[in-house]
Enzyme design. Structure first.
Site, short mmCIF file in Angstrom:
data_model
loop_
_atom_site.label_atom_id
_atom_site.label_comp_id
_atom_site.label_asym_id
_atom_site.label_seq_id
_atom_site.Cartn_x
_atom_site.Cartn_y
_atom_site.Cartn_z
CD GLU A 440 -2.69 -0.74 0.42
OE1 GLU A 440 -3.01 0.27 -0.48
OE2 GLU A 440 -4.05 -1.73 0.08
CD GLU A 510 -3.55 -7.01 2.33
OE1 GLU A 510 -4.91 -6.22 3.00
OE2 GLU A 510 -2.85 -6.55 2.88
C1 IPT Z 1 -5.79 -3.40 3.32
C2 IPT Z 1 -4.06 -3.26 4.14
O1 IPT Z 1 -3.51 -4.02 3.07
C3 IPT Z 1 -3.88 -4.63 5.18
O2 IPT Z 1 -3.41 -4.01 6.12
C4 IPT Z 1 -5.33 -4.05 5.56
O3 IPT Z 1 -5.63 -2.72 5.87
C5 IPT Z 1 -6.97 -4.70 4.71
O4 IPT Z 1 -6.44 -3.55 3.96
C6 IPT Z 1 -7.28 -4.52 6.50
O5 IPT Z 1 -8.16 -5.15 7.07
S1 IPT Z 1 -5.71 -1.84 2.25
C7 IPT Z 1 -7.16 -1.57 2.10
C8 IPT Z 1 -7.92 -0.23 2.00
C9 IPT Z 1 -7.52 -2.29 0.96
#
Ligand code: IPT
Length: 987
Positions: A440, A510
């Site tokens: 990010e 993710e």
């Molecule tokens: C994404 C992040 O990479 C992770 O660190 C965490 O924040 C997750 O989302 C949510 O829990 S960033 C998100 C804005 C897509």
């Protein structure tokens, strides 16, 4: 003399990434080092240039001051944990941080330098400090380091005297230019989070060792000797030995002719080689390791330095759009893992890390992304040993100021520094199969610079970076060899794989956000992944619910003394799992920090059982003609390590068992097996389960541990329950009593069955906006009005209306007496505007004392329509209290999918049995939806004495909308007419 370190104001100088810090390398100095962990003198200053006072308290290193002794009266500054996801906790733009309010920990202790370290090179290693570390010995500046998640080594040889006693001071500044690139989604802390060591080497020492080991048994070890000037002194040499096999030194080795090598050869002062015959290759399924010892010898043969490594022979490559390990296209069943502990915040012991990985192994995970910074070195040792594929991620997340920083030349050095130091440290771990540039942080020249460094330095592994990949999943010019999106809609992934345009493996970095009661559609994802070449899996977000154990009374983190104050996912009375805002933070992101597949004490959430089943090494299918088919669903090994047992669950209540002989199958093979049990003629619906357990003790689980329980339906229910009850003659004499409101009067019910369209919003419901719409429609406070009560013989028909703010639901209940109880046929008609509701079903409450539930249906784990795998159909029984899952922020919980019948009973009480017309979603808890909705933490809930029972005709899927896609349309609850029937009988 003024101290030059603070004078540099290194906390607001991104160009300064270190001073006096030794180059990172892969020589492990932990063995034989002197630990400096333990009690240190400590002061917490309000800012880095505040004067150090005379009053010291004591604190334990490693640890974060935000979690330690936070009520120490000697502290003038109190600094508690703060949770923010994207927003920085202060408004200063990079590279600046708050001037006056910048907690700074000063750690001091004496160190005794062994007398026999004369003429040795003496090195201090600080495992990790956040976010800026300044080092002094006897008041003399020694070094500076940044990067809160990698070790910093400093040569103290000129600052200390063997046999002498010296004062070591570590000053740790919390906020700095570096904080802007450590803006990861977790708690902000301050302190020293990993061990501090002191070690000594010969002045001429092994400065680095680079190991490459391929699955064909070829081993190449490049050794670099520091201060040898590119060649070893006369007579010195390096030797290597791999489990008794001597390596040969490559005397012909010539840097200039090394272009064909896949690893940059700047290390090549000495190259050793070996070829291991019949090598046992390393994979996550077969974590075969060999012990390598590299020695640096003086001319007389004595050993000047030793470096030990564990070697896994394996290859990683991308061929076409496939990521291959040892030539096999693998699936990545991954999870994102942060360093977390509910008592220490960030400091994790060997036992903690091992427990994390053991649990992941037991639940079928084979991959870890080190979100979003490198882990402790031990984590990689364990991953090598237990078998995980690791995406090793550099400590870079500039989320709040991503765009500015990605191209800011002041941060260029920091990007390259962080990525290269990670690679230099971790390059010899077979578990590390992919490098990641961070998370990010948008995409800019600083990333390309870091990517260039990695690609030149280590071409044996792919590189990924989501911020680059999102500019074009197939674009070959970006700093990502993997298309690694986050939370991409499944249909987009499938469409990309089918487009003919795909050039890179698609592995989501993710997906399936595990906040609260979540992870809907995980099985759909895996069905698509397995059916679609080009898709190879992903990393669930995330492992931990980062709830910090907090005393409710004084609001402090409990800290290390809290062991034993929690059990089974629940904090003891008087304590709770704190999330964002619970430490009085003005700015915070609430429960978004509680988004893991395990509770803060590592108790698995129900989704883990579904994951385990999705990752099952053994699958079972039933083909009408062929019969039972068992398959080996692994990539690299047979089924010898597993044992099986058959279990046949019959609707009539019987469970029959038989031993199972697992066939001998290579990966991907299938075999027909005979039906293990004669299917009894009677008995109704029949489900056959193969309970698969571990045959012999393994490093990560004892013999007998269940790894999966694949199941097939052998015989469908012959007659639907509704048909049975419809055929049943009504019992004459009118056993049904209904009051003037049309509500059933029943001795075991304290609240009559009424219509429910509401569930306590899950985090997905809230953050995805559904709950807002439901509230707008008034579904949380429907007003029931009886329209008519009509008796027809022994039956009673009740018509009612449930009025929301924007629509009215028509509800009909027909009560018919049947043997032992009453049958209830229900109909609800939802207006078109209620086009997506949480549930349509019945809710009622029972008298106290019915504390046990037995059911025939899916279980024993909690399950929902879009998260129901891993819960086999069978006969299950649990205390009512154990059906409820204690999500940190109370929400819909405790559901069981596919329930065919359930009984509530208690000692000395009449029980009741509910039989729905077809498998239904059911929950039995101590809480009304409104009880759950009203509370912010689990400990605030007050259980009711009786049971609150929901039986749903339809229940909306869970999805993952708190961060990512909602559930699929097929799991939504449509408006219009819903019908369901059930019977209620007393025992
Ligand atoms: C994404 C992040 O990479 C992770 O660190 C965490 O924040 C997750 O989302 C949510 O829990 S960033 C998100 C804005 C897509």
């Amino acid at each position: 003399m003024t101290d030059p370190l603070p004078a540099l104001r290194p906390w607001s100088a991104p160009e300064i990434t270190s001073w006096g810090r030794l180059p990172m390398n892969a020589v492990d100095r932990r063995a034989g080092a002197h630990s400096l962990d333990g009690d240190w003198r400590f002061q917490l200053l309000s800012a880095p240039d505040a004067p150090v006072g005379g009053a010291w308290s004591t604190t334990v290193v490693p640890g974060v001051w935000t979690m330690q002794d936070t009520d120490d009266p000697l502290r003038s500054t109190v600094d508690l944990p703060q949770y923010l996801n994207i927003r920085m906790p202060y408004t200063e733009f990079p590279p600046l941080s708050p001037v006056d309010d910048n907690p700074t920990g000063v750690y001091e202790r004496e160190i005794d330098i062994p007398a026999d370290w004369t003429a040795r090179r003496i090195v201090l290693q600080v495992g990790a400090a956040e976010s800026v570390l300044l080092v002094h010995v006897d008041g003399r500046p020694v070094g500076i380091s940044k990067d809160s998640h990698l070790a910093a080594d400093f040569d103290l040889s000129d600052a200390v005297r063997p046999g002498g006693r010296h004062t070591l001071r570590l000053t740790v500044v919390k906020w700095s230019d570096a904080s802007h690139i450590e803006d990861q989604d977790h708690w902000w802390h301050g302190g020293i989070t990993r061990s501090v060591l002191l070690y000594a080497t010969d002045p001429l020492h092994l400065a680095d060792v680079t190991v490459r080991a391929s699955r064909d048994g070829a081993l190449v070890v490049d050794c670099r000797v520091r201060d040898a000037g590119g060649a070893l002194p006369e007579g010195w040499y390096v030797s290597g030995e791999l489990d008794g096999l001597a390596l040969t030194q490559d005397t012909e080795f010539d840097r200039a002719n090394a272009e064909d090598e896949r690893v940059s050869v700047f290390l090549g002062e000495a190259r050793l080689r070996a070829r291991v015959p019949e090598v046992r290759a390393w994979t996550a399924e077969t974590p075969e390791l060999y012990g390598l010892t590299v020695r640096l010898h003086r001319a007389d043969g004595s050993v000047a330095d030793t470096s030990r490594h564990r070697v896994g022979f394996r290859d990683v490559e991308i061929v076409g759009r496939d990521l291959l390990v040892n030539g096999e296209r693998i699936y990545i069943r991954g999870v994102n893992r942060h360093d977390f502990h509910p008592l220490t915040g960030r400091t994790v012991s060997y036992d903690d890390m091992r427990a994390d990985l053991v649990l992941l192994k037991r639940f079928g995970f084979n991959a870890i992304r080190t979100a979003h910074y490198p882990g402790d070195p031990t984590l990689y040792d364990l991953a090598d040993e237990l078998g995980f594929y690791v995406v090793d991620e550099a400590d870079i997340e500039s989320h709040d100021h991503a765009h500015e920083i990605a191209d800011d030349p002041r941060y260029l050095n920091a990007f390259v520094d962080r990525v290269s130091r990670m690679v230099l440290r971790d390059k010899n771990h077979p578990s590390v199969i992919i490098w990641s540039l961070g998370n990010e942080s948008d995409y800019g020249a600083n990333h390309d610079a870091a990517a260039g460094w990695v690609r030149r330095h280590d071409a044996t592994r792919p590189l990924q970076y989501e911020g680059a990949a999102k500019r074009g999943w197939a674009d070959p010019d970006l700093a990502s060899d993997i298309a690694c999106p986050m939370y991409a809609p499944l249909e987009d992934c499938v469409a990309h794989a089918l487009s003919g345009e795909q050039t890179k493996p698609l592995i989501q970095c993710e997906y399936s956000h595990a906040m609260g009661n979540s992870n809907g559609t995980l099985a759909d994802h895996w069905a698509a992944i397995e059916a679609t070449p080009g898709l190879q899996g992903g990393f669930i977000w995330e492992f931990w619910d980062h709830g910090i154990l907090q005393s409710v009374n004084d609001g402090r983190p409990v800290g290390r003394g809290g062991a034993g104050l929690y059990d089974n996912g629940v904090a003891a009375p008087g304590y709770r799992w704190a999330y964002g805002g619970d430490f009085g933070e003005k700015d915070h992101d609430g429960a978004f920090i509680a988004d893991g597949v395990v509770f803060p004490d590592r108790t698995p959430k129900p989704v883990m059982y579904e994951h385990r089943e999705l990752a099952a090494p053994v699958r079972l299918e039933l083909f009408r003609h062929e019969g039972l088919v068992v398959s080996n669903h692994q990539h690299f090994r047979g089924l010898e390590w597993l044992a099986g047992a058959w279990e046949l669950a019959l609707a009539d209540g019987r469970t029959l068992t038989a031993p199972a002989e697992l066939p001998s199958l290579l990966p991907g093979e299938t075999a027909m097996v005979p039906l293990p049990l004669a299917l009894p003629e009677d008995g109704g619906e029949a489900w056959l389960t193969l309970r698969v357990t571990i045959a012999e003790d393994l490093a990560w689980a004892p013999r007998g541990t269940e790894v999966c329980a694949p199941q097939v339906l052998l015989r469908e229910a012959e007659v639907a329950v509704s048909a049975v009850s419809a055929e049943e003659p009504p019992v004459s004499g009118g056993g049904v009593e209904v009051d003037e409101e049309g509500l059933l009067v029943h001795p075991l019910l304290t609240a009559a069955p009424t219509l429910s369209l509401w569930r306590a919003p899950t985090d997905n419901d809230e953050l995805g906006g559904m709950a807002l719409r439901w509230r707008t429609w008034g579904l949380d406070s429907l007003v029931r009005k009886v329209v008519s009560v009509r008796r027809d013989g022994d039956s009673v028909t009740v018509l009612a209306q449930y009025a929301g703010t924007t629509g009215v639901v028509r509800h009909e209940q027909v009560f018919t007496p049947v043997e032992g109880g009453v049958r209830i046929d229900e109909l609800a008609e939802l207006p078109e505007e209620f086009d997506d509701v949480a549930r349509v079903g019945t809710v009622f409450e029972t008298v106290a004392g019915l504390d046990r539930v037995q059911w025939f249906g899916q279980g024993p784990w909690e399950s929902y329509p879009d998260r129901s795998g891993g819960a086999p159909v069978g006969h299950h029984a649990l205390p009512v209290d154990e059906l409820f899952t204690p999500y940190l922020r109370p929400q819909e919980s405790g559901g069981r999918h596919g329930v065919r019948r359930f009984t509530l009973s208690g000692p000395g009480t009449t029980g009741l049995t509910v039989t729905p017309d077809e498998p239904r979603q059911v929950s039995v808890t101590r809480y009304r939806a409104e009880d759950l909705t009203a509370c912010a933490h689990h400990d605030e809930l007050v259980p009711r004495a009786g049971c609150v029972v929901h039986l749903d005709a339809a229940h909306r899927g869970l999805g993952t909308a708190s961060c990512g896609p909602d559930t699929f349309p097929s799991y939504l609850v449509a408006p219009g007419v819903h019908r369901w029937s059930w019977s209620l009988r007393t025992l």
